[in-house]
Design a protein around this motif. Structure first.
Motif, PDB file in Angstrom:
ATOM      1  N   ASN A   1       3.541   5.109 -30.069  1.00 51.12           N
ATOM      2  CA  ASN A   1       3.631   6.660 -28.837  1.00 51.12           C
ATOM      3  C   ASN A   1       2.967   7.730 -29.698  1.00 51.12           C
ATOM      4  O   ASN A   1       3.566   8.720 -29.794  1.00 51.12           O
TER       5      ASN A   1
ATOM      6  N   GLU B   1       4.025   7.353 -17.660  1.00 48.60           N
ATOM      7  CA  GLU B   1       3.665   7.067 -18.301  1.00 48.60           C
ATOM      8  C   GLU B   1       1.983   5.806 -18.672  1.00 48.60           C
ATOM      9  O   GLU B   1       1.754   5.763 -19.194  1.00 48.60           O
TER      10      GLU B   1
ATOM     11  N   GLU C   1      11.806  -5.709 -25.706  1.00 45.48           N
ATOM     12  CA  GLU C   1      11.121  -5.145 -25.523  1.00 45.48           C
ATOM     13  C   GLU C   1       9.742  -5.052 -25.410  1.00 45.48           C
ATOM     14  O   GLU C   1       9.640  -5.408 -27.101  1.00 45.48           O
ATOM     15  N   THR C   2       8.881  -5.323 -24.979  1.00 39.76           N
ATOM     16  CA  THR C   2       7.312  -5.406 -25.017  1.00 39.76           C
ATOM     17  C   THR C   2       5.820  -3.920 -25.199  1.00 39.76           C
ATOM     18  O   THR C   2       5.190  -3.908 -25.830  1.00 39.76           O
ATOM     19  N   ASP C   3       6.918  -3.781 -24.574  1.00 39.75           N
ATOM     20  CA  ASP C   3       5.834  -2.062 -23.996  1.00 39.75           C
ATOM     21  C   ASP C   3       5.953  -1.171 -25.250  1.00 39.75           C
ATOM     22  O   ASP C   3       7.201  -0.571 -25.391  1.00 39.75           O
TER      23      ASP C   3
ATOM     24  N   LYS D   1       7.245   2.427 -24.219  1.00 41.23           N
ATOM     25  CA  LYS D   1       9.659   1.970 -23.980  1.00 41.23           C
ATOM     26  C   LYS D   1       9.864   1.754 -25.592  1.00 41.23           C
ATOM     27  O   LYS D   1      10.810   1.825 -25.460  1.00 41.23           O
TER      28      LYS D   1
ATOM     29  N   LYS E   1      -0.968   6.204 -20.861  1.00 39.98           N
ATOM     30  CA  LYS E   1      -1.499   4.861 -21.641  1.00 39.98           C
ATOM     31  C   LYS E   1      -2.876   4.794 -21.806  1.00 39.98           C
ATOM     32  O   LYS E   1      -3.504   4.720 -22.342  1.00 39.98           O
TER      33      LYS E   1
END
Length: 445
Positions: free
Chosen positions: A348, A177, A311-313, A316, A181
């Protein structure tokens, strides 16, 4: 009185002489170290060797560089296994806090590569490194360690195997991860990367690919023992003691989900307990599956949306969208599944698994038969699947191995020159696939 004075003077003289000797030894060590370091960095290895041996014998705790540089002299220049072992062992003894997990991992690699220790000895060294910090171990050694744990415990203590698997995989996923990023801004085709950025992108890509290989290897090992028949009685036995343990519940639910054990009553018990013990996006997403299984489709949709909204990511969020896509696929909603997978990619852009999911949608029997009547039309669907699989491999190095297998499979099913000629189509021309896929692709040359 004179006798006492004489003795005191003698003691002071001895102490002074000892101090002077220590100072002389310290100065000698510093001088030898500076000579050694300068010669080593100038690649004058023969000159460096003499002073290095002095440091190894007399100045063992002066600097960790004695061992960092010394490993090159022992392993690569002198090719002396006895000396190399001494380097590792003295470093661990005199600098036990200087990246010890990596040192243990490197030591195990050296011993294994040169066949200088038994499998049990190597496993013991890896175990020490793992217990210190698994994230600092070499990628290959994580796999070797887990294989060792499995071999030693699969029949007597499978829970130990599962716990180790979860620990290793969680650390691997954290690294993946992190690289994912970092790769997102470096993969923007509208930006021109400088030399440093290109170097970083290359490093992140190589490391991601290596970690992805380990992830696949771990799954291959555990798949042999993590069967539904084995998991259910194990979790039934340990449930009461862990029904409020959110970590245990998360791992148990995840493992049963991955192994396709959702029809087992124990899976529902675990999912409900997980949602109660740890209300979170993760637990809600699992519980949504239970609601859907029990006929509450609207409740399942709402629960999945709740998980997603909490969820904020973005990475994810992408994973949740892919879960939604998988649920849509299980209901036969192929077009909807693709839309959700595309939404995952929007969160993503380097989400290779989402591209691979779309590729698999295209290559399913229902898509092949439903979107093509002639052999040519059916085989052109594989072209669309191939494009998506190639895209998955190009954007996500962590799944390049898995994607490669699909690429080879799809490539073997695209229309041959004979099929293209018989269909009266020009190689290299555009072709739009019928039905819900509706993608325009190139006819193979």
């Amino acid at each position: 009185m004179k006798k006492i004075t004489f003795l005191l003077a003698a003691v002071l003289l001895f102490a002074s002489a000892k101090t002077n000797a220590q100072e002389d030894a310290k100065r000698e060590c510093t001088m030898k170290y500076n000579l050694f370091k300068g010669d080593f960095q100038s690649k004058k290895f023969d000159e460096a060797y003499t002073n290095w041996i002095y440091l190894m014998d007399n100045c063992k705790d002066l600097s960790v560089n004695i061992y960092k540089f010394g490993s090159t002299l022992a392993e690569d220049v002198r090719k002396d296994p006895v000396l190399a072992k001494r380097v590792y062992e003295q470093r661990l003894q005199f600098f036990p806090t200087k990246n010890p997990a990596k040192v243990h991992s490197d030591y195990a690699t050296y011993l294994s590569k040169n066949k200088l220790a038994s499998a049990d000895e190597i496993f013991s060294i890896l175990e020490k490194g793992y217990n210190i910090d698994p994230t600092k171990m070499g990628v290959k050694n994580l796999y070797v360690y887990f294989q060792g744990v499995t071999d030693r415990n699969k029949d007597t203590n499978p829970q130990k195997v599962f716990d180790t698997y979860d620990d290793v995989l969680e650390n691997v996923n954290k690294k993946l991860e992190g690289y994912a990023k970092k790769l997102v801004p470096l993969s923007d085709s509208t930006k021109v990367l400088d030399k440093r950025q290109k170097s970083l992108k290359r490093a992140y890509t190589v490391n991601s690919k290596a970690l992805g290989t380990v992830e696949s290897g771990l799954d291959a090992i555990i798949s042999e023992i993590a069967t539904c028949e084995r998991l259910v009685p194990l979790y039934e036995r340990d449930f009461e003691a862990n029904k409020s343990n959110s970590v245990w519940l998360r791992r148990a639910v995840s493992r049963m989900f991955k192994k396709g054990c959702q029809d087992e009553p124990m899976y529902e018990t675990l999912a409900k307990a997980y949602a109660e013990a740890a209300p979170s996006p993760d637990s809600y997403s699992f519980y949504a599956g239970i609601l859907e299984k029990n006929g509450d489709k609207s409740g399942a949709v709402a629960m999945r949306q709740k998980a997603f909204d909490l969820e904020t990511d973005p990475l994810k969020k992408a994973k949740y969208k892919l879960k939604f896509a998988q649920a849509a696929k299980s209901r036969g909603q192929l077009s909807r599944a693709r839309s959700l997978a595309r939404e995952a990619i929007s969160f993503n852009p380097n989400f290779g698994r989402a591209y691979l999911f779309i590729a698999n949608l295209y290559a399913s029997k229902s898509s092949i038969n439903g979107c093509g009547k002639s052999e040519f039309e059916k085989r052109m669907v594989y072209v669309a699947a191939l494009n998506k699989a190639r895209r998955a491999a190009s954007v996500d190095p962590s799944i390049s191995g898995v994607a490669g297998r699909y690429i080879r499979s799809y490539k073997g099913n695209v229309p041959s020159k004979k099929v293209i000629f018989t269909a009266g189509v020009n190689p290299g021309s555009s072709y739009t696939i019928k039905c819900w896929i509706g993608e325009t692709v190139r006819v193979p040359n």
